[in-house]
Design an enzyme around this catalytic site. Structure first.
Site, PDB file in Angstrom:
ATOM      1  N   GLU A 149       0.822  -1.212   0.000  1.00 20.45           N
ATOM      2  CA  GLU A 149       0.000   0.000   0.000  1.00 20.45           C
ATOM      3  C   GLU A 149       0.857   1.263   0.000  1.00 20.45           C
ATOM      4  O   GLU A 149       0.431   2.305  -0.471  1.00 20.45           O
ATOM      5  CB  GLU A 149      -0.909   0.010   1.240  1.00 20.45           C
ATOM      6  CG  GLU A 149      -2.323  -0.398   0.908  1.00 20.45           C
ATOM      7  CD  GLU A 149      -3.279  -0.317   2.097  1.00 20.45           C
ATOM      8  OE1 GLU A 149      -4.354  -0.897   1.980  1.00 20.45           O
ATOM      9  OE2 GLU A 149      -2.965   0.305   3.124  1.00 20.45           O
ATOM     10  N   HIS A 187       8.243 -26.373  -1.615  1.00 20.60           N
ATOM     11  CA  HIS A 187       7.650 -27.493  -2.346  1.00 20.60           C
ATOM     12  C   HIS A 187       6.540 -27.028  -3.286  1.00 20.60           C
ATOM     13  O   HIS A 187       5.800 -27.843  -3.828  1.00 20.60           O
ATOM     14  CB  HIS A 187       7.133 -28.536  -1.353  1.00 20.60           C
ATOM     15  CG  HIS A 187       8.248 -29.124  -0.536  1.00 20.60           C
ATOM     16  ND1 HIS A 187       8.827 -30.342  -0.805  1.00 20.60           N
ATOM     17  CD2 HIS A 187       8.940 -28.616   0.524  1.00 20.60           C
ATOM     18  CE1 HIS A 187       9.805 -30.574   0.059  1.00 20.60           C
ATOM     19  NE2 HIS A 187       9.895 -29.538   0.876  1.00 20.60           N
ATOM     20  N   LYS A 233     -14.169  -0.219  -3.961  1.00 25.79           N
ATOM     21  CA  LYS A 233     -15.290   0.117  -3.054  1.00 25.79           C
ATOM     22  C   LYS A 233     -16.375   0.867  -3.816  1.00 25.79           C
ATOM     23  O   LYS A 233     -17.566   0.620  -3.628  1.00 25.79           O
ATOM     24  CB  LYS A 233     -14.782   1.000  -1.903  1.00 25.79           C
ATOM     25  CG  LYS A 233     -13.881   0.275  -0.927  1.00 25.79           C
ATOM     26  CD  LYS A 233     -13.497   1.198   0.216  1.00 25.79           C
ATOM     27  CE  LYS A 233     -12.345   0.627   1.012  1.00 25.79           C
ATOM     28  NZ  LYS A 233     -11.759   1.586   1.943  1.00 25.79           N
TER      29      LYS A 233
HETATM   30  O1  PA5 Z   1      -3.833   0.928   5.761  1.00 21.81           O
HETATM   31  C1  PA5 Z   1      -4.961   1.283   5.480  1.00 21.81           C
HETATM   32  O2  PA5 Z   1      -5.286   2.468   5.489  1.00 21.81           O
HETATM   33  C2  PA5 Z   1      -6.054   0.299   5.175  1.00 21.81           C
HETATM   34  O3  PA5 Z   1      -5.598  -0.969   4.952  1.00 21.81           O
HETATM   35  C3  PA5 Z   1      -7.027   0.249   6.317  1.00 21.81           C
HETATM   36  O4  PA5 Z   1      -6.338  -0.130   7.458  1.00 21.81           O
HETATM   37  C4  PA5 Z   1      -8.156  -0.725   6.052  1.00 21.81           C
HETATM   38  O5  PA5 Z   1      -8.781  -0.410   4.851  1.00 21.81           O
HETATM   39  C5  PA5 Z   1      -9.143  -0.663   7.172  1.00 21.81           C
HETATM   40  O6  PA5 Z   1      -9.639   0.628   7.315  1.00 21.81           O
HETATM   41  P1  PA5 Z   1     -10.425   1.083   8.586  1.00 21.81           P
HETATM   42  O7  PA5 Z   1      -9.524   0.997   9.742  1.00 21.81           O
HETATM   43  O8  PA5 Z   1     -10.838   2.490   8.299  1.00 21.81           O
HETATM   44  O9  PA5 Z   1     -11.607   0.167   8.723  1.00 21.81           O
END
Ligand code: PA5
Length: 492
Positions: A332, A353, A467
């Site tokens: 990310e 494996h 989303k």
């Molecule tokens: O790192 C990030 O921003 C995302 O992976 C969030 O942690 C994930 O989408 C969960 O989001 P939230 O904590 O708002 O539910």
């Protein structure tokens, strides 16, 4: 070897050139608890009493100047992080988080964990991505993998939900919980994440029905934003105990906030030691060049040299979720603007494996980083066998870990021979303290690495795309135009 630096440490009996005499270095008793040094071409980057980074089998793949070129940008990246002038500078709360956590704050978390442990035999942690993976990574790394089967009541069973939308998964979870005294930790920074909200709605209802509204209020805890989001609204309305995720800490950097600390404490692990490890690493990483910048620089140099994929490798099944946490952190943070090292992960020897062939002989665009644990927490020797039907008597009397270490060494040698640069991170032991160090090390290196890559490591615009489509397809109010557009597209 012209770039030796001692990073401002006092090393009274050595000149810079002495640092290259490894013998002396090993015999040297530091006056402070740690000693750091840097050498762009040298083999091992060490902090005493700490995790170790070995680079020689990676830097040997780089031609002259490739690493120096990247290293030249390290001071600027470090400065931009420290001065908070880099892109994404409103999400740098994680940087000095470990050193700013107070004993009082930890006590508050431990008190909440104690209440949950007292009233629950099972705790469901609802969360996804950064609101889930860190806690799971630490709990699985430290826990007895079979404890939940013996279920002897020493610790609550920790389960995870809200990280998928599998109907069967949720159905089976709810069925299991019917016979359990369960509580829920609802974790969501935005408070609106669909996967987590869906699971929480089911769990809240079942908990209230099974345990009564009053007990449910005691055993449901929220970890969310201070003011906004549905999770905050619900927590305030129901009077749940709640913890705040700081605005300036992004999800994937939030494991050392209550997001990770509360579930980890509930599972019975020492969050003081975890935070101490992270704080010690934070201090080590404050110098211009350090263990984290070295990892960041080498992986960027390899990337520029055509190694587009990094595989994080463990030789301990307990570290599987640490791999998963790392994948999110780096994926990310770096995968944007059409660039980014692709973070992949494998569990060895299991995946030797399955993926071993590809790694050994597939396209030479990969490098690997092995997370190795020096000392196993338990001792198990192979027994001798009179008949030796399996032919394994040559291993009799050896520890299982010795065999594992030879598998690791053999694999690393084979992969290097096969053209796969190899970095190695060594943890002296699998415990809270070293995991704290590892977590901060990876976070810090990720920040530097993203800046070396010239991206904003602290945003994640790409995760919104699915989303939007999902909400449009489900007919969420406010998405009418998108719904129509998608309907037309699918009808084409
Ligand atoms: O790192 C990030 O921003 C995302 O992976 C969030 O942690 C994930 O989408 C969960 O989001 P939230 O904590 O708002 O539910």
């Amino acid at each position: 070897l012209s770039k030796a630096r001692t990073q401002g440490r006092t090393i009274p009996t050595f000149s810079a050139s002495d640092l290259w005499d490894f013998e002396q270095l090993l015999n040297f008793e530091p006056t402070s608890s740690t000693l750091t040094y840097i050498n762009n071409n040298f083999t091992t980057y060490t902090i005493m009493n700490a995790i170790r980074l070995e680079l020689d089998n990676a830097t040997s793949f780089l031609v002259n100047g490739e690493l120096d070129e990247v290293n030249a940008n390290v001071p600027a990246a470090q400065k931009a992080l420290e001065a908070q002038t880099c892109p994404g500078n409103d999400f740098l709360g994680w940087m000095h988080l470990p050193s700013s956590i107070t004993p009082d704050f930890l006590s508050e978390i431990k008190a909440c964990a104690a209440t949950l442990r007292e009233h629950c035999d099972t705790i469901v942690v609802a969360g996804i991505g950064g609101s889930y993976l860190g806690a799971r990574a630490v709990i699985e790394a430290l826990g007895n993998q079979f404890e939940w089967l013996t279920n002897d009541g020493t610790n609550p069973v920790i389960l995870f939900a809200g990280n998928n939308i599998g109907e069967d998964y949720l159905f089976e979870l709810c069925e299991y919980l019917r016979h359990r005294k369960f509580g829920v930790i609802n974790i969501s920074k935005s408070g609106t994440t669909t996967e987590t909200a869906l699971a929480f709605r089911l769990l809240k209802k079942q908990c209230e029905e099974q345990r009564g509204k009053e007990t449910a209020r005691k055993v449901i805890v929220a970890v969310t934003d201070a003011k906004k989001g549905a999770a905050r609204t619900t927590a305030d309305k129901e009077g749940y105990t709640s913890f705040i995720i700081p605005d300036n800490v992004g999800g994937r950097f939030s494991v050392l906030t209550p997001v990770g600390l509360l579930p980890i404490a509930c599972a019975g692990f020492d969050i003081d030691a975890l935070v101490k490890g992270a704080a010690d690493m934070e201090r080590e990483c404050s110098t211009e060049y350090n263990i984290a910048t070295q990892y960041a620089a080498v992986r960027n140099a390899l990337y520029r040299a055509g190694k587009k994929i990094e595989i994080l490798v463990n030789f301990q099944p307990k570290l599987h979720y640490m791999n998963e946490w790392w994948k999110q952190l780096y994926g990310e943070s770096e995968g944007k603007d059409g660039v980014g090292i692709f973070p992949a992960a494998v569990d060895f020897t299991t995946d030797l494996h399955s993926m071993g062939q590809w790694i050994q002989e597939g396209e030479r665009t990969i490098f690997e980083t092995v997370v190795s644990v020096e000392e196993a927490n338990h001792t198990l020797h192979f027994p001798a066998d009179e008949e030796n039907l399996d032919g394994l008597n040559f291993l009799a009397g050896k520890r299982v870990d010795e065999v594992n270490k030879m598998a690791e060494l053999g694999t690393r040698l084979a992969h290097v021979d096969g053209g796969v640069p190899n970095l190695r991170i060594v943890l002296p032991q699998l415990n809270e303290y070293y995991l704290g160090q590892l977590i901060y090390f990876f976070e810090r290196a990720c920040g530097v690495s993203g800046l070396l890559l010239d991206v904003n490591p602290f945003n994640q615009p790409g995760v919104e795309a699915y989303k939007k489509n999902m909400f449009a397809l489900l007919g969420k109010p406010g998405y009418e135009a998108e719904t129509e557009a998608l309907k037309a597209r699918l009808a084409e």
